[in-house]
Design a protein around this motif. Structure first.
Motif, mmCIF file in Angstrom:
data_model
loop_
_atom_site.group_PDB
_atom_site.id
_atom_site.type_symbol
_atom_site.label_atom_id
_atom_site.label_comp_id
_atom_site.label_asym_id
_atom_site.label_seq_id
_atom_site.Cartn_x
_atom_site.Cartn_y
_atom_site.Cartn_z
ATOM 1 N N GLY A 199 55.432 6.472 -18.958
ATOM 2 C CA GLY A 199 55.682 5.747 -20.190
ATOM 3 C C GLY A 199 55.761 4.246 -19.985
ATOM 4 N N GLY A 200 56.162 3.533 -21.034
ATOM 5 C CA GLY A 200 56.191 2.080 -20.983
ATOM 6 C C GLY A 200 57.067 1.552 -19.857
ATOM 7 N N VAL A 201 58.371 1.859 -19.898
ATOM 8 C CA VAL A 201 59.286 1.401 -18.861
ATOM 9 C C VAL A 201 58.937 2.043 -17.521
ATOM 10 C CG1 VAL A 201 61.690 1.331 -18.102
ATOM 11 C CG2 VAL A 201 61.135 0.968 -20.514
ATOM 12 N N GLY A 202 58.629 3.340 -17.538
ATOM 13 C CA GLY A 202 58.380 4.078 -16.306
ATOM 14 C C GLY A 202 57.237 3.521 -15.493
ATOM 15 N N HIS A 203 56.126 3.189 -16.132
ATOM 16 C CA HIS A 203 54.979 2.743 -15.343
ATOM 17 C C HIS A 203 55.208 1.340 -14.774
ATOM 18 C CE1 HIS A 203 53.263 0.305 -18.666
ATOM 19 N NE2 HIS A 203 52.233 -0.012 -17.895
ATOM 20 N N PHE A 204 56.037 0.527 -15.445
ATOM 21 C CA PHE A 204 56.438 -0.741 -14.838
ATOM 22 C C PHE A 204 57.390 -0.510 -13.671
ATOM 23 C CE2 PHE A 204 55.165 -2.780 -18.910
ATOM 24 C CZ PHE A 204 54.378 -3.798 -18.385
ATOM 25 N N ALA A 205 58.317 0.436 -13.825
ATOM 26 C CA ALA A 205 59.294 0.706 -12.772
ATOM 27 C C ALA A 205 58.611 1.171 -11.490
ATOM 28 C CB ALA A 205 60.299 1.749 -13.245
ATOM 29 N N VAL A 206 57.622 2.047 -11.625
ATOM 30 C CA VAL A 206 56.870 2.502 -10.452
ATOM 31 C C VAL A 206 56.276 1.309 -9.716
ATOM 32 C CG1 VAL A 206 54.790 3.755 -9.714
ATOM 33 C CG2 VAL A 206 56.371 4.811 -11.349
ATOM 34 N N GLN A 207 55.653 0.419 -10.457
ATOM 35 C CA GLN A 207 54.959 -0.714 -9.842
ATOM 36 C C GLN A 207 55.928 -1.736 -9.249
ATOM 37 O OE1 GLN A 207 51.147 -1.904 -12.127
ATOM 38 N NE2 GLN A 207 52.449 -0.944 -13.673
ATOM 39 N N LEU A 208 57.039 -2.008 -9.936
ATOM 40 C CA LEU A 208 57.999 -2.977 -9.413
ATOM 41 C C LEU A 208 58.682 -2.445 -8.158
ATOM 42 C CD1 LEU A 208 59.589 -4.384 -12.694
ATOM 43 C CD2 LEU A 208 57.969 -5.535 -11.165
ATOM 44 N N ALA A 209 58.989 -1.156 -8.126
ATOM 45 C CA ALA A 209 59.590 -0.568 -6.929
ATOM 46 C C ALA A 209 58.615 -0.645 -5.756
ATOM 47 C CB ALA A 209 60.007 0.871 -7.191
ATOM 48 N N LYS A 210 57.329 -0.385 -6.022
ATOM 49 C CA LYS A 210 56.317 -0.500 -4.960
ATOM 50 C C LYS A 210 56.171 -1.950 -4.512
ATOM 51 C CE LYS A 210 54.317 2.065 -3.227
ATOM 52 N NZ LYS A 210 54.706 2.838 -2.012
ATOM 53 N N TRP A 211 56.212 -2.889 -5.447
ATOM 54 C CA TRP A 211 56.136 -4.319 -5.118
ATOM 55 C C TRP A 211 57.246 -4.703 -4.140
ATOM 56 C CZ3 TRP A 211 59.473 -8.162 -7.752
ATOM 57 C CH2 TRP A 211 59.176 -9.486 -7.372
ATOM 58 N N LYS A 212 58.417 -4.083 -4.298
ATOM 59 C CA LYS A 212 59.535 -4.340 -3.402
ATOM 60 C C LYS A 212 59.428 -3.561 -2.088
ATOM 61 C CE LYS A 212 62.270 -7.346 -5.376
ATOM 62 N NZ LYS A 212 62.618 -8.608 -4.681
ATOM 63 N N GLY A 213 58.415 -2.699 -1.983
ATOM 64 C CA GLY A 213 58.198 -1.963 -0.740
ATOM 65 C C GLY A 213 58.789 -0.577 -0.695
ATOM 66 N N ALA A 214 59.416 -0.136 -1.783
ATOM 67 C CA ALA A 214 60.079 1.165 -1.790
ATOM 68 C C ALA A 214 59.081 2.318 -1.825
ATOM 69 C CB ALA A 214 61.012 1.261 -2.997
#
Length: 337
Positions: A180-195
């Motif tokens: 979803g909207g928030v979810g697909h951003f959360a996936v990408q931001l967590a990956k950006w941080k290396g998680a």
């Protein structure tokens, strides 16, 4: 002198998607610290249908709305006029923003909107207005839950301020409702941080979420993530509600659960689990949006568009939202006049 007019979607009564009306109304005048934006696209968000359904005050806001009202908070467009006290923005600048949230006073479903300059950031040059309009509320929600709260306003949802945990290569994050909207951003931001990211969604979204960087995918229609996962550091539950407490057992001792929509939790169960449950209310923040905009421009984060509708077809956009299983964002587009 005749008043300049525009088209806008308004609510004259509360109800289903059929109560959204396409009206002719005066173009607003920007007040102090505001700019007038010629709207090119509008993001559709859950508060839009909460307002339509009869909610008139957002948690964390003292303002209430009276009918008729123009819904909407997320815009991308072009600055057309600037108040005398505004610095840093000029006529012709392309901008995007989450307007006056938390409140129902965004007035974004329109051809023009008067917008607080502090709620706006320059639109990333590398994306179009439709994608930019899909970013503000969903992107800032993910940012304020996961990266940085960015304000010191007391939370209407809990006594303690929300403090995001540090994300890095040693962190595993589970995102529920990842498509979803928030979810697909959360996936990408967590990956950006290396998680490391575990994405939970229905099976139709697996390839989409793996493209966004998800390391593991769980189809909740076939398996229960709380039966499969243990010892994660953080769960961001974008679905929330009554079932959110089931994710407590997926967490390691000392982990954290962030339900975007507050759920029902037993304090004794939380204490026994040794975890933190924390929520916050997203707020407009032009500076944070500028940071997100730099990631969008660089291609480190992208906005997925589920579907677009012309402004006049806002009813169809709300009907699409009601069907659920959204992949990314629903956006209204506004043609140039």
């Amino acid at each position: 002198m005749s008043t300049r007019t525009m088209r806008a979607v308004r609510l004259h009564e509360h109800g289903g998607p059929e109560v959204l009306r396409y009206d002719e109304v005066p173009i607003p005048e920007p007040g102090p610290s505001e700019v007038l934006v010629r709207v090119r696209a509008v993001g559709v968000n859950p508060p839009d249908w909460y307002l339509r359904g009869g909610l008139t005050r957002v948690a964390g806001s003292d303002s209430t709305v009276s009918l008729p009202v123009i819904p909407g908070t997320d815009v991308s467009g072009v600055v057309e006029a600037v108040a005398a006290d505004v610095a840093g923005l000029a006529v012709g600048d392309e901008v995007f923003g989450l307007l006056r949230f938390p409140s129902f006073d965004g007035r974004a479903y329109a051809e023009y909107v008067a917008a607080p300059a502090s709620d706006l950031a320059r639109k990333p040059a590398g994306i179009d207005h439709a994608h930019a309009a899909g970013a503000p509320m969903a992107g800032l929600t993910a940012w304020q839950f996961l990266i940085e709260l960015g304000h010191d306003h007391p939370s209407p949802l809990q006594e303690a301020p929300h403090r995001p945990i540090a994300l890095d290569a040693d962190t595993t994050v589970l995102v529920n409702g990842a498509a979803g909207g928030v979810g697909h951003f959360a996936v990408q931001l967590a990956k950006w941080k290396g998680a490391r990211v575990i994405a939970v969604a229905s099976g139709a979204h697996e390839s989409f979420l793996r493209e966004l960087g998800a390391d593991r995918f769980i189809d909740y229609t076939k398996e229960r993530p709380d039966d499969l996962v243990r010892d994660v550091d953080l769960v961001l539950d974008t679905v929330g509600g009554r079932d959110s407490s089931r994710f407590l057992r997926t967490l390691r001792h000392g982990g954290a659960l962030y339900p975007v929509f507050p759920g029902d939790f037993d304090d004794a169960e939380i204490a026994k689990s040794g975890v933190t449950v924390s929520v916050t209310q997203v707020r407009s923040n032009g500076a944070q949006l500028a940071e997100l905009g730099r990631l969008l421009d660089a291609g480190a984060v992208r906005v997925a568009i589920d579907s677009t509708f012309p402004l006049a077809a806002a009813r169809a956009a709300h009907e699409r939202a009601a069907r659920g299983h959204i992949q990314g964002k629903i956006v209204l587009t506004v043609d140039e006049r």
